[in-house]
Design a protein around this motif. Structure first.
Motif, PDB file in Angstrom:
ATOM      1  N   PHE A 140      -7.061  -3.216   2.238  1.00 28.24           N
ATOM      2  CA  PHE A 140      -5.627  -3.500   2.284  1.00 28.24           C
ATOM      3  C   PHE A 140      -4.866  -2.833   1.144  1.00 28.24           C
ATOM      4  O   PHE A 140      -3.736  -2.383   1.330  1.00 28.24           O
ATOM      5  CB  PHE A 140      -5.409  -5.019   2.256  1.00 28.24           C
ATOM      6  CG  PHE A 140      -6.100  -5.735   3.379  1.00 28.24           C
ATOM      7  CD1 PHE A 140      -5.821  -5.410   4.694  1.00 28.24           C
ATOM      8  CD2 PHE A 140      -7.057  -6.703   3.126  1.00 28.24           C
ATOM      9  CE1 PHE A 140      -6.471  -6.050   5.735  1.00 28.24           C
ATOM     10  CE2 PHE A 140      -7.708  -7.356   4.161  1.00 28.24           C
ATOM     11  CZ  PHE A 140      -7.411  -7.024   5.475  1.00 28.24           C
ATOM     12  N   VAL A 141      -5.477  -2.738  -0.033  1.00 29.03           N
ATOM     13  CA  VAL A 141      -4.807  -2.082  -1.155  1.00 29.03           C
ATOM     14  C   VAL A 141      -4.575  -0.611  -0.842  1.00 29.03           C
ATOM     15  O   VAL A 141      -3.485  -0.075  -1.041  1.00 29.03           O
ATOM     16  CB  VAL A 141      -5.635  -2.240  -2.451  1.00 29.03           C
ATOM     17  CG1 VAL A 141      -5.021  -1.398  -3.572  1.00 29.03           C
ATOM     18  CG2 VAL A 141      -5.692  -3.699  -2.873  1.00 29.03           C
ATOM     19  N   HIS A 142      -5.599   0.064  -0.319  1.00 28.28           N
ATOM     20  CA  HIS A 142      -5.459   1.475   0.027  1.00 28.28           C
ATOM     21  C   HIS A 142      -4.459   1.670   1.161  1.00 28.28           C
ATOM     22  O   HIS A 142      -3.639   2.585   1.131  1.00 28.28           O
ATOM     23  CB  HIS A 142      -6.810   2.059   0.455  1.00 28.28           C
ATOM     24  CG  HIS A 142      -7.803   2.147  -0.659  1.00 28.28           C
ATOM     25  ND1 HIS A 142      -9.155   2.278  -0.444  1.00 28.28           N
ATOM     26  CD2 HIS A 142      -7.647   2.105  -2.009  1.00 28.28           C
ATOM     27  CE1 HIS A 142      -9.782   2.326  -1.604  1.00 28.28           C
ATOM     28  NE2 HIS A 142      -8.897   2.211  -2.567  1.00 28.28           N
ATOM     29  N   GLY A 143      -4.562   0.809   2.165  1.00 29.07           N
ATOM     30  CA  GLY A 143      -3.746   0.999   3.360  1.00 29.07           C
ATOM     31  C   GLY A 143      -2.325   0.535   3.212  1.00 29.07           C
ATOM     32  O   GLY A 143      -1.378   1.238   3.566  1.00 29.07           O
ATOM     33  N   ILE A 144      -2.137  -0.685   2.702  1.00 29.57           N
ATOM     34  CA  ILE A 144      -0.792  -1.264   2.642  1.00 29.57           C
ATOM     35  C   ILE A 144      -0.023  -0.757   1.441  1.00 29.57           C
ATOM     36  O   ILE A 144       1.184  -0.532   1.507  1.00 29.57           O
ATOM     37  CB  ILE A 144      -0.891  -2.810   2.604  1.00 29.57           C
ATOM     38  CG1 ILE A 144      -1.581  -3.307   3.874  1.00 29.57           C
ATOM     39  CG2 ILE A 144       0.478  -3.444   2.476  1.00 29.57           C
ATOM     40  CD1 ILE A 144      -1.889  -4.793   3.850  1.00 29.57           C
ATOM     41  N   GLY A 145      -0.714  -0.591   0.321  1.00 30.85           N
ATOM     42  CA  GLY A 145      -0.061  -0.082  -0.876  1.00 30.85           C
ATOM     43  C   GLY A 145      -0.035  -1.102  -1.998  1.00 30.85           C
ATOM     44  O   GLY A 145       0.363  -2.249  -1.797  1.00 30.85           O
ATOM     45  N   GLN A 146      -0.457  -0.679  -3.181  1.00 31.07           N
ATOM     46  CA  GLN A 146      -0.522  -1.564  -4.339  1.00 31.07           C
ATOM     47  C   GLN A 146       0.842  -2.111  -4.725  1.00 31.07           C
ATOM     48  O   GLN A 146       0.964  -3.221  -5.245  1.00 31.07           O
ATOM     49  CB  GLN A 146      -1.121  -0.806  -5.528  1.00 31.07           C
ATOM     50  CG  GLN A 146      -1.290  -1.637  -6.785  1.00 31.07           C
ATOM     51  CD  GLN A 146      -2.352  -2.716  -6.628  1.00 31.07           C
ATOM     52  OE1 GLN A 146      -3.498  -2.405  -6.306  1.00 31.07           O
ATOM     53  NE2 GLN A 146      -1.997  -3.964  -6.852  1.00 31.07           N
ATOM     54  N   SER A 147       1.909  -1.346  -4.450  1.00 30.62           N
ATOM     55  CA  SER A 147       3.245  -1.738  -4.903  1.00 30.62           C
ATOM     56  C   SER A 147       3.954  -2.678  -3.935  1.00 30.62           C
ATOM     57  O   SER A 147       5.037  -3.177  -4.249  1.00 30.62           O
ATOM     58  CB  SER A 147       4.106  -0.488  -5.115  1.00 30.62           C
ATOM     59  OG  SER A 147       4.349   0.174  -3.881  1.00 30.62           O
ATOM     60  N   THR A 148       3.382  -2.927  -2.763  1.00 32.46           N
ATOM     61  CA  THR A 148       4.060  -3.758  -1.774  1.00 32.46           C
ATOM     62  C   THR A 148       4.004  -5.234  -2.142  1.00 32.46           C
ATOM     63  O   THR A 148       3.090  -5.691  -2.835  1.00 32.46           O
ATOM     64  CB  THR A 148       3.433  -3.579  -0.375  1.00 32.46           C
ATOM     65  OG1 THR A 148       2.066  -3.984  -0.437  1.00 32.46           O
ATOM     66  CG2 THR A 148       3.507  -2.124   0.070  1.00 32.46           C
ATOM     67  N   ASP A 149       4.981  -5.978  -1.642  1.00 32.56           N
ATOM     68  CA  ASP A 149       4.985  -7.424  -1.874  1.00 32.56           C
ATOM     69  C   ASP A 149       3.755  -8.077  -1.253  1.00 32.56           C
ATOM     70  O   ASP A 149       3.236  -9.070  -1.775  1.00 32.56           O
ATOM     71  CB  ASP A 149       6.253  -8.049  -1.272  1.00 32.56           C
ATOM     72  CG  ASP A 149       7.505  -7.714  -2.076  1.00 32.56           C
ATOM     73  OD1 ASP A 149       7.361  -7.215  -3.207  1.00 32.56           O
ATOM     74  OD2 ASP A 149       8.616  -7.949  -1.563  1.00 32.56           O
ATOM     75  N   VAL A 150       3.292  -7.535  -0.124  1.00 35.14           N
ATOM     76  CA  VAL A 150       2.135  -8.117   0.555  1.00 35.14           C
ATOM     77  C   VAL A 150       0.924  -8.128  -0.369  1.00 35.14           C
ATOM     78  O   VAL A 150       0.248  -9.153  -0.543  1.00 35.14           O
ATOM     79  CB  VAL A 150       1.802  -7.348   1.855  1.00 35.14           C
ATOM     80  CG1 VAL A 150       0.495  -7.842   2.445  1.00 35.14           C
ATOM     81  CG2 VAL A 150       2.930  -7.508   2.862  1.00 35.14           C
ATOM     82  N   VAL A 151       0.640  -6.991  -0.996  1.00 32.04           N
ATOM     83  CA  VAL A 151      -0.523  -6.887  -1.872  1.00 32.04           C
ATOM     84  C   VAL A 151      -0.277  -7.591  -3.206  1.00 32.04           C
ATOM     85  O   VAL A 151      -1.140  -8.318  -3.717  1.00 32.04           O
ATOM     86  CB  VAL A 151      -0.897  -5.409  -2.109  1.00 32.04           C
ATOM     87  CG1 VAL A 151      -1.937  -5.281  -3.217  1.00 32.04           C
ATOM     88  CG2 VAL A 151      -1.433  -4.795  -0.816  1.00 32.04           C
ATOM     89  N   ARG A 152       0.895  -7.425  -3.780  1.00 31.19           N
ATOM     90  CA  ARG A 152       1.165  -7.949  -5.124  1.00 31.19           C
ATOM     91  C   ARG A 152       1.341  -9.461  -5.142  1.00 31.19           C
ATOM     92  O   ARG A 152       0.958 -10.124  -6.100  1.00 31.19           O
ATOM     93  CB  ARG A 152       2.433  -7.294  -5.684  1.00 31.19           C
ATOM     94  CG  ARG A 152       2.291  -5.812  -5.996  1.00 31.19           C
ATOM     95  CD  ARG A 152       3.625  -5.176  -6.339  1.00 31.19           C
ATOM     96  NE  ARG A 152       4.267  -5.857  -7.450  1.00 31.19           N
ATOM     97  CZ  ARG A 152       5.533  -6.284  -7.434  1.00 31.19           C
ATOM     98  NH1 ARG A 152       6.274  -6.130  -6.341  1.00 31.19           N
ATOM     99  NH2 ARG A 152       6.047  -6.865  -8.496  1.00 31.19           N
ATOM    100  N   LYS A 153       1.923 -10.046  -4.061  1.00 37.06           N
ATOM    101  CA  LYS A 153       2.334 -11.442  -4.126  1.00 37.06           C
ATOM    102  C   LYS A 153       1.764 -12.332  -3.028  1.00 37.06           C
ATOM    103  O   LYS A 153       1.633 -13.538  -3.211  1.00 37.06           O
ATOM    104  CB  LYS A 153       3.867 -11.537  -4.067  1.00 37.06           C
ATOM    105  CG  LYS A 153       4.587 -10.774  -5.170  1.00 37.06           C
ATOM    106  CD  LYS A 153       6.100 -10.862  -4.972  1.00 37.06           C
ATOM    107  CE  LYS A 153       6.849 -10.098  -6.044  1.00 37.06           C
ATOM    108  NZ  LYS A 153       8.318 -10.173  -5.850  1.00 37.06           N
TER     109      LYS A 153
END
Length: 437
Positions: A50-63
């Motif tokens: 998910f980190v690679h695909g969705i993106g480290q900076s997205t709210d989904v991954v970060r929060k």
């Protein structure tokens, strides 16, 4: 303490469960003719998927993403204060969306070999996000989605949108009351320069914008277009637009998608501020809103031509969409549509006494073998109580197994609506019941 469900989750029972099953049935009927087959991926994946695909900076991954640890690894993280020493296979997360897991599966199983036939899959699964529970937004929710890997043609973008709108139509929506938004987010050739323009615009207005937008300027400036702060939204109306920065290839791709939609008679609104919340999107993006339902977007998707590479595969174009079951239910309700219709009509088998129980058991088996939904008395009720129970269950017919009738090889069949009764031969019972349902 009484056991309770976790906050932000719901049980799918009765009408809602039937509606979820109906949605999956419609999905198969709509997507099947386009060559899509069902796929199911694990609800738990390695975090990096998910980190690679969705993106480290997205709210989904970060929060929002739920992290998962075994008991031993959780104790280790608590002791060390970090999960940095855990192996990649020990760093797990619950699925927050469907695309990254499907792409991981395609890469791992080599489902789109170089020059091979594109992969087309659809899924219906639970997703998990640690958001604040509210209307149409749960911590465990359900999505139906499609993923199409290996097709770069803009016709694939258009067909995904056409499928999406047909899906809504089959569910019972009045399409004239839905709003399809489309845009192009460019590609790696033209989007970086545009991101920098938006970043500079936000920084130029930093003293007027919220803290989150100032943070987004460095992490993901395009997300500022989605800010919920009214003042920020007003300021972003003056920001540069991607449509003015598209390279020639992206501009032509987008124009061709619109030509296909026009030819198919699909109504849409171009929204140059439309961005999707996940980093993997490129070129075509789209969303569907249900104005007046109070739930915002009820589905959307777009193209993600670089995602397969991020998951370790060879360059492979991709496009897809996902729709939220819970939001769709709210939007259908707002349009006065009932998706989870009443349970299938059942037949109740009543016995006139305990000595008839074995015969009633055999009658139930006969009816169920014929595909007829059948209920019976399992609580030792009197005949009168059995009739009351049949009424509560909504039974259309009652089969009464009595001694005198049974001695003649017959049972009594009663219509619960008209109260008419008739004697039916046991050998012809299933046929007689089916004819009256």
């Amino acid at each position: 303490m009484q056991a309770q469900k976790a906050e932000g989750t719901r049980d799918l029972i009765g009408r809602e469960m039937r509606a979820w099953q109906k949605m999956q049935q419609v999905a198969g009927e709509v997507f099947g003719p386009y060559g899509f087959s069902a796929i199911e991926t694990p609800a738990i994946e390695q975090l990096d998927v998910f980190v690679h695909g969705i993106g480290q900076s997205t709210d989904v991954v970060r929060k929002e993403m739920f992290r998962v640890f075994s008991g031993a690894n959780f104790a280790r993280v608590l002791e060390e204060g970090t999960d940095a020493k855990l192996k990649a296979k020990q760093r797990l997360a619950l699925r927050p969306e469907g695309t990254a897991g499907v792409v991981r599966s395609v890469v791992e199983n080599n489902l789109v070999p170089q020059g091979g036939t594109p992969f087309k899959g659809w899924y219906a699964e639970a997703m998990f996000r640690g958001e604040r529970p509210q209307k149409g937004r749960l911590r465990q929710f359900h999505q139906v989605g499609i993923e199409w890997l290996g097709a770069a043609d803009p016709a694939a973008d258009a067909e995904c949108i056409i499928m999406l709108m047909e899906f809504y139509k089959r569910l019972g929506f009045d399409l004239s009351k839905l709003r399809l938004l489309i845009n192009s987010m460019g590609d790696p050739a033209c989007r970086p320069a545009y991101r920098e323009q938006v970043r500079s615009f936000i920084l130029d207005h930093a003293d007027e914008m919220c803290d989150e937008c100032r943070e987004r300027a460095e992490l993901n400036p395009l997300r500022a277009f989605d800010c919920k702060n009214d003042h920020c939204r007003e300021i972003m109306q003056g920001a540069p637009l991607m449509r003015d920065c598209l390279c020639d290839e992206c501009r032509e791709h987008y124009a061709q998608v619109k030509r296909y939609l026009d030819e198919a008679g699909i109504a849409y609104v171009e929204d140059p501020t439309l961005v999707r919340g996940l980093d993997y999107y490129t070129r075509t993006v789209f969303e569907v809103e249900a104005p007046g339902a109070g739930v915002g977007s009820i589905g959307g998707g777009g193209r993600y031509d670089g995602l397969v590479e991020l998951e370790g595969g060879k360059p492979t174009p991709g496009v897809g969409f996902a729709v939220g079951f819970e939001r769709i239910m709210l939007a259908l309700e707002a349009q006065g549509v009932e998706l989870g219709q009443g349970e299938e009509t059942c037949v109740y088998v009543a016995n006139a006494g305990d000595e008839m129980r074995a015969a009633a058991f055999t009658v139930c088996r006969t009816l169920r073998s014929a595909g007829i939904v059948t209920e019976a008395n399992y609580q030792g009720r009197s005949l009168k109580s059995q009739f009351k129970q049949a009424d509560k269950l909504g039974a259309a017919l009652i089969v009464v197994v009595g001694g005198d009738e049974l001695a003649e090889g017959r049972v009594r069949l009663r219509d619960m609506r008209s109260h008419e009764e008739e004697l039916v031969e046991l050998d012809a019972l299933a046929e007689a019941v089916r004819a009256r349902l």
